[in-house]
Design a protein around this motif. Structure first.
Motif, short mmCIF file in Angstrom:
data_model
loop_
_atom_site.label_atom_id
_atom_site.label_comp_id
_atom_site.label_asym_id
_atom_site.label_seq_id
_atom_site.Cartn_x
_atom_site.Cartn_y
_atom_site.Cartn_z
N CYS A 1 0.87 -1.19 0.00
CA CYS A 1 0.00 0.00 0.00
C CYS A 1 0.89 1.23 0.00
CB CYS A 1 -0.93 0.02 1.22
SG CYS A 1 -2.00 1.47 1.29
N ALA A 2 0.75 2.06 -1.02
CA ALA A 2 1.49 3.31 -1.08
C ALA A 2 0.63 4.42 -0.50
CB ALA A 2 1.85 3.65 -2.54
N GLY B 1 -2.75 0.91 -13.37
CA GLY B 1 -3.82 0.10 -12.79
C GLY B 1 -3.74 -0.05 -11.29
N ALA B 2 -3.24 0.99 -10.61
CA ALA B 2 -3.25 0.96 -9.14
C ALA B 2 -4.66 1.23 -8.62
CB ALA B 2 -2.29 2.01 -8.58
N ASP B 3 -4.93 0.78 -7.42
CA ASP B 3 -6.23 0.99 -6.78
C ASP B 3 -6.19 2.33 -6.05
OD1 ASP B 3 -8.67 0.83 -5.48
OD2 ASP B 3 -7.97 -0.62 -3.98
N LEU B 4 -6.66 3.39 -6.70
CA LEU B 4 -6.52 4.75 -6.19
C LEU B 4 -7.57 5.07 -5.13
CD1 LEU B 4 -5.29 7.62 -6.34
CD2 LEU B 4 -6.90 8.10 -8.21
N TRP B 5 -7.08 5.46 -3.95
CA TRP B 5 -7.92 5.99 -2.87
C TRP B 5 -7.64 7.49 -2.79
CZ3 TRP B 5 -10.32 3.04 1.43
CH2 TRP B 5 -10.41 1.67 1.16
N ARG B 6 -8.61 8.27 -3.20
CA ARG B 6 -8.41 9.71 -3.32
C ARG B 6 -9.18 10.47 -2.23
NH1 ARG B 6 -9.35 13.39 -8.80
NH2 ARG B 6 -8.73 15.38 -7.83
N PHE B 7 -8.47 11.39 -1.58
CA PHE B 7 -9.11 12.23 -0.55
C PHE B 7 -10.28 12.99 -1.16
CE2 PHE B 7 -9.70 16.11 1.86
CZ PHE B 7 -9.60 15.70 3.18
N GLY B 8 -11.42 12.99 -0.45
CA GLY B 8 -12.60 13.69 -0.93
C GLY B 8 -13.51 12.84 -1.77
N ARG B 9 -13.00 11.72 -2.28
CA ARG B 9 -13.82 10.81 -3.07
C ARG B 9 -13.96 9.44 -2.39
NH1 ARG B 9 -11.52 8.33 -8.56
NH2 ARG B 9 -10.58 6.95 -6.98
N ASP B 10 -12.83 8.85 -2.01
CA ASP B 10 -12.85 7.52 -1.39
C ASP B 10 -12.79 7.58 0.13
OD1 ASP B 10 -12.52 5.65 -3.87
OD2 ASP B 10 -11.06 7.26 -4.14
N MET C 1 4.06 3.67 -6.41
CA MET C 1 2.83 2.89 -6.64
C MET C 1 3.19 1.55 -7.29
SD MET C 1 0.31 5.70 -8.36
CE MET C 1 0.12 7.37 -7.70
N ARG C 2 2.31 0.56 -7.09
CA ARG C 2 2.43 -0.73 -7.74
C ARG C 2 1.09 -1.10 -8.38
NH1 ARG C 2 6.93 0.61 -6.76
NH2 ARG C 2 8.66 -0.70 -6.01
N ALA C 3 1.18 -1.75 -9.53
CA ALA C 3 -0.02 -2.14 -10.27
C ALA C 3 -0.92 -3.04 -9.44
CB ALA C 3 0.39 -2.86 -11.56
N GLY C 4 -2.21 -2.73 -9.45
CA GLY C 4 -3.19 -3.56 -8.77
C GLY C 4 -3.22 -3.43 -7.26
N ARG C 5 -2.37 -2.57 -6.70
CA ARG C 5 -2.32 -2.41 -5.25
C ARG C 5 -2.79 -1.02 -4.85
NH1 ARG C 5 3.40 -5.53 -3.78
NH2 ARG C 5 2.83 -7.49 -4.83
N PRO C 6 -3.30 -0.89 -3.63
CA PRO C 6 -3.86 0.41 -3.24
C PRO C 6 -2.82 1.51 -3.12
CG PRO C 6 -3.87 -1.14 -1.38
CD PRO C 6 -3.49 -1.92 -2.59
N VAL C 7 -3.20 2.71 -3.53
CA VAL C 7 -2.40 3.91 -3.29
C VAL C 7 -3.34 4.95 -2.70
CG1 VAL C 7 -2.70 4.62 -5.72
CG2 VAL C 7 -1.01 5.76 -4.28
N VAL C 8 -2.99 5.44 -1.52
CA VAL C 8 -3.79 6.45 -0.81
C VAL C 8 -3.16 7.80 -1.08
CG1 VAL C 8 -4.52 7.29 1.44
CG2 VAL C 8 -4.52 4.82 0.97
N VAL C 9 -3.92 8.71 -1.68
CA VAL C 9 -3.44 10.06 -1.95
C VAL C 9 -4.17 11.00 -1.00
CG1 VAL C 9 -3.18 11.88 -3.68
CG2 VAL C 9 -2.98 9.48 -4.35
#
Length: 429
Positions: free
Chosen positions: A153-154, A207-216, A182-190
């Protein structure tokens, strides 16, 4: 070489340049060391907020009963601060053994101080039977030494202008470098509320799993408590984190998102979250030391972090006089930093720092004078942070406050003999 200091001195002389971005040499030595992690790895990059994010992740996971390994840099006082196992700094003797192991494995491969020490600490943690590993990026991300480890997880915290000679001259270019963890297919929290487009585009491209502040994930709060909501969990009625400053809620939100993203591998309870955030400690991040006068320690050393420091100082209320001890590296963008905090400071104490990259106290004073518009503000220059602080204390009244900020070496310089307990000389009758 027998002691840790022997090894650190050796590493400073080993490589022709201090910073040599690239992972080929590291990967070669890491393969010889057979570096592997069987547990989840969280890698944290960003301009500001990395240390706080790592500390909060560690505190919550410890409260949940996990064995954690944390690598952060730089240190404030002792090198051993850079590696913590289950919440405790490792011993100098243990680190010296790790350095010897890396030296034996590297053969003729030349490594920088940071690369050598990173490999030593990663080797230590790989052998420590841990449940979770937390790695703080030293500089950038894509080519930083910790990026030889594939993260599970990044986390990318706030992105702003710093180290521009190496990372690029704008947020988009800097963001692209940090997105390299970041790594492909793994979560990244921004957790940056307004991230550079380059970060979002890279997450989509690989293809990272993006967790974005304000959306996720997001947070809300009032003066007494705050709440957080993510994809799979919600926390409400929480006490504010023990780390002070409004910016820490943004960091804490990213922490909770990372733990939410990894909940199937390292689940944590709501109580562990509450206890961890309530008990987290991190010296030098808007650290308020009670006394007469009050002392504030902060490693703010770029325009973005100094702006956050100024906001936090504003929120402290009224003080008759604010004294500021300040030391910084020569490559910092000094003008916006001095302009932002200038209206809050009544007396400046500029300090030399013990390394070639530092700006001299005289240069700092000259940079301040070039943009200062107040005629009621005095300044002086000093040989080291301790000497500057002593002069500030002698000049201060009990109701004043003293802030020590800038480089890690500035704050570390006043912490080397322990947390100062101040007592102003001019006591009221």
């Amino acid at each position: 070489m027998k002691t840790l200091q022997d090894w650190l001195d050796f590493c400073e002389r080993l490589h022709p340049v201090t910073i040599d971005m690239g992972l080929e040499r590291l990967r070669e030595v890491a393969d010889r060391l057979a570096l592997r992690f069987a547990c989840p790895v969280i890698t944290v990059a960003g301009t500001n907020g990395k240390g706080s994010t790592c500390a909060m992740l560690e505190a919550i996971l410890l409260q949940a009963g996990y064995r954690t390994g944390v690598y952060t840099s730089p240190h404030l006082v002792h090198f051993e601060e850079r590696c913590r196992l289950s919440g405790q700094a490792v011993s100098a003797e243990t680190l010296a053994e790790a350095f010897a192991t890396v030296d034996a494995a590297r053969g003729t491969v030349s490594l920088t101080y940071f690369e050598f020490s990173t490999l030593a600490i990663l080797w230590l943690m790989s052998r420590a039977d841990l449940d979770a590993v937390i790695l703080e990026v030293g500089l950038g991300g894509r080519l930083d030494a910790v990026n030889i480890v594939d993260t599970d997880c990044a986390v990318i915290t706030s992105i702003d202008l710093d180290h521009m000679a190496i990372l690029g001259k704008d947020r988009e270019t800097i963001g692209r470098e940090k997105a390299g963890i970041m790594r492909a297919g793994r979560p990244v929290v921004v957790s940056d509320p307004v991230p550079p487009q380059s970060v979002l585009e890279h997450a989509e491209a690989i293809g990272a799993d993006l967790w974005r502040f304000g959306r996720d994930f997001n947070f809300s709060g009032d003066k007494q408590q705050w709440s957080w909501a993510g994809r799979g969990r919600r926390y409400s009625g929480m006490a504010y984190p023990a780390l002070r400053g409004a910016n820490q809620l943004v960091n804490a939100s990213g922490v909770l998102a990372a733990l939410d993203a990894l909940r199937t591998r390292i689940p944590v309870t709501a109580q562990a979250v509450r206890n961890g955030l309530a008990m987290v400690e991190l010296p030098g991040r808007f650290q308020i030391v009670p006394g007469q006068p009050v002392l504030v320690l902060d490693v703010a050393h770029n325009p973005h972090s100094v702006a956050a420091l100024a906001e936090n100082l504003d929120a402290m209320g009224f003080y008759p006089t604010t004294h500021a001890v300040f030391g910084a590296m020569a490559d910092k963008d000094l003008q916006p930093m001095l302009q932002r905090v200038g209206p809050l400071v009544d007396r400046w104490y500029f300090t030399d720092l013990p390394l070639p990259r530092a700006a001299s106290a005289a240069d700092l004073q000259q940079a301040w004078q070039a943009q200062n518009t107040r005629k009621d503000v005095a300044s002086s220059v000093h040989a080291d942070p301790q000497a500057a602080l002593q002069v500030a204390v002698a000049a201060a009244d009990p109701a004043d406050r003293i802030i020590v900020f800038g480089s890690f070496y500035t704050v570390g310089g006043v912490l080397k003999d322990g947390v100062p307990r101040l007592q102003a000389k001019h006591l009221s009758p």
